[in-house]
Design an enzyme around this catalytic site. Sequence first.
Site, PDB file in Angstrom:
ATOM      1  N   SER A 563     -27.988  38.644   7.123  1.00 23.87           N
ATOM      2  CA  SER A 563     -27.020  39.897   7.872  1.00 23.87           C
ATOM      3  C   SER A 563     -27.611  40.875   7.370  1.00 23.87           C
ATOM      4  O   SER A 563     -28.565  41.103   6.800  1.00 23.87           O
ATOM      5  CB  SER A 563     -25.565  39.171   8.804  1.00 23.87           C
ATOM      6  OG  SER A 563     -25.866  40.582  10.020  1.00 23.87           O
ATOM      7  N   ASP A 649     -31.041  35.918  18.139  1.00 27.79           N
ATOM      8  CA  ASP A 649     -29.698  36.942  18.216  1.00 27.79           C
ATOM      9  C   ASP A 649     -30.163  38.114  18.188  1.00 27.79           C
ATOM     10  O   ASP A 649     -30.859  38.754  18.801  1.00 27.79           O
ATOM     11  CB  ASP A 649     -30.514  36.891  16.484  1.00 27.79           C
ATOM     12  CG  ASP A 649     -29.251  37.471  15.595  1.00 27.79           C
ATOM     13  OD1 ASP A 649     -28.176  38.026  16.150  1.00 27.79           O
ATOM     14  OD2 ASP A 649     -29.109  37.280  14.680  1.00 27.79           O
ATOM     15  N   HIS A 681     -27.362  34.315  15.769  1.00 28.27           N
ATOM     16  CA  HIS A 681     -26.530  34.673  14.442  1.00 28.27           C
ATOM     17  C   HIS A 681     -26.203  34.088  13.632  1.00 28.27           C
ATOM     18  O   HIS A 681     -26.177  33.903  12.435  1.00 28.27           O
ATOM     19  CB  HIS A 681     -25.459  36.479  14.890  1.00 28.27           C
ATOM     20  CG  HIS A 681     -25.762  37.175  13.470  1.00 28.27           C
ATOM     21  ND1 HIS A 681     -26.675  37.840  13.154  1.00 28.27           N
ATOM     22  CD2 HIS A 681     -25.344  37.451  12.846  1.00 28.27           C
ATOM     23  CE1 HIS A 681     -26.488  38.828  11.928  1.00 28.27           C
ATOM     24  NE2 HIS A 681     -25.564  38.268  12.008  1.00 28.27           N
TER      25      HIS A 681
END
Length: 712
Positions: A563, A649, A681
């Site tokens: 991320s 995501d 995600h």
Amino acid sequence: MLTPPVTAKKPVERTHHGDVYLDDYEWLREKDDPAVIAHLHEENAYTNARTEHLAVLREQIFDEIKARTRETDLSVPVREGDWWYYTRTVEGKQYGIHCRAPIASPDDWVPPTLDEDAQKSGLPGEQILLDDNVEAAGLDFYSLGSFDVSADGTRLLWAVDTEGDERYTIRVRSLVDDGVTFPDEITGTGAGALFDQTGAYLFYTTVDDSWRPDTVWRHRVGDDPATSDVQVFHEPDERYWIGVGLTRSRRFLVIEAGSSITSEAWLLRSDDPTGEFTVVWPRKEGVEYDVEHAIVGGHDRLLIVHNDGAVNFELVSVSADDPQGPRRMLLPHDPAVRLEGVDAFRDFVSVEYRREGMTRVAVACVPQPDSEQPADDTPHELHFDEELFTVGVGGNPEWTQPFLRLGYGSFVTPSTVYDYDVRTRELTLRKQQPVLGGFDPSLFAQRREWAVAEDGARIPVSLVYRRDLVTPGEPAPLVLYGYGSYEASMDPSFSIPRLSLLDRGVVFAIAHVRGGGELGRLWYENGKKLHKKNTFTDFVAAARHLVDQGWTEPSRLAAQGGSAGGLLMGAVANLAPREFAGILAEVPFVDPLTSILDPSLPLTVIEWDEWGDPLHDPEVYDYMKSYSPLENVHATHYPRILAITSLNDTRVLYVEPAKWVAKLRDVDADVLLKIEMAAGHGGVSGRYAAWRERAFALAWLLDVVGSHPSGE
């Protein structure tokens, strides 16, 4: 020889502040275009072919994770009302089963013993509330969001995401009357939903077009949501996300609105669920605060942790009837201590904070007007023996409970649940995560190193390794993990999958870089906006320190992050490509400028407080352009790179790593893209599927650092 997919170039100009950027791969954003989906399938096929030699190793790692995990198990029960609540897992089933069993008496505060029978079939009198395996049948993806039982124990609400896009459907079920499911079905909600104190109403959030939770609604159970639900709060400022909750005392409903740097709370007495919420402290730019309800001397008080003139936060108490009135200082600001939160109970208060980069918990008693013994209201810190550890307040829903439930762990100590008796100051072990297959913690060592950045900042680096396989000072294969954003701290914790690295002689390390919260608020401030590059250079400094100290060497060193940590990975690949043998970037935020320039995307307006606003500020635009991983790909010898992402995501769109991989291939980088076609995600759903996903990544890392399976 295998040939990577050819990504067509369809140039699109992006013009801002007089700068023209030519984006060859923006066409990959069209998720509904069959050509895009076909291309992603080609990428997966290529990755599968390139990693086929790791198939046996992947299966070995999966088997190791499975063999070390007690598949049929039961969580430590948590008392709420007249029931013990817990979750069971069953061998062969992907998901948990949520259950409850009755307490023995009002004074029953000690959780039932988790013997072998309980692990296999639950506690006596068990009632299954929700079996996720049943709910997930026939679905490619399943994620449970909100889960709440009414105060009287008669109703259950739960919310489910079946796509991975973090939009949920809420349903309500009776826990009496043969478990009838109500016709209520609320779609397209955010993750937050709960019953009011009466159980007659539920409150939930919905999201706007950019996936931002922006509205709180009240729903009366049994009514038609489409025609009868009432909007009780709306947040028009796109920088703010909202949530709704209930205090532990159950006296107040709470709405919280927050950006990255500013927050605001609104309260409503729970005995008036159709009333109007009132603000605690009006929002003030740059001021964050959290509210906790306490009863002191028979009076309603609000305990507020805030940073108004206190960079590392302080704790004050105000009247619940006049929260903007006089403040009583409870814990003043301390530049060496980052105050993180407070939890109030009838008889005591717990405080969580950080000192010297480590989590801490302290407890103080609350004076009671009818008590014969004076209470010690001075917080006392709980102490633990390990050099590195993580401790935090766990599930503690009951206002009158005599124990404080704690979660504890370290690199070498499996996840542990304690109950702390506030009166006797004794810790009681309730459960430690079982690790099967002969796990011996004495074989493992953990330690902290300190790297030094170019500007003199000392960067903590935490390491774990096997004593019998690694000798400090003799280079070993090493995986260095980093994140460094949102003041999130990467604290030492135990991981069963990680054992598959450690048992093959790999050292695992975490670089606690600026942008995280390990060393207080200023550690975060100095790694965001126009200081963001400190995050990247800190990570490189940590890597060089580990090489200089003989822990590893560049040819055996891999970097890992996900991320915002994936942004770190992309930036490091450009900044110091020869320092690493490989880089694993998971759901990586590698096209930040394109995303942050588009206010319609989920990662945009609210993110301006984290990264800056490049849409309106040319200085921020130039700064972000100077570190954007995608826009700074250049001709060099890149390390091997694996990017893992998910089609659905909504936080970091799949298009970012897809474009990044294509751009890296333009300079002949050895890069792979693995995209989960039914995931969000957090990756795939289901524990066995998640283990296989983790085994894929770990096998690739082992291949990169030159380690081999045990016995080979």
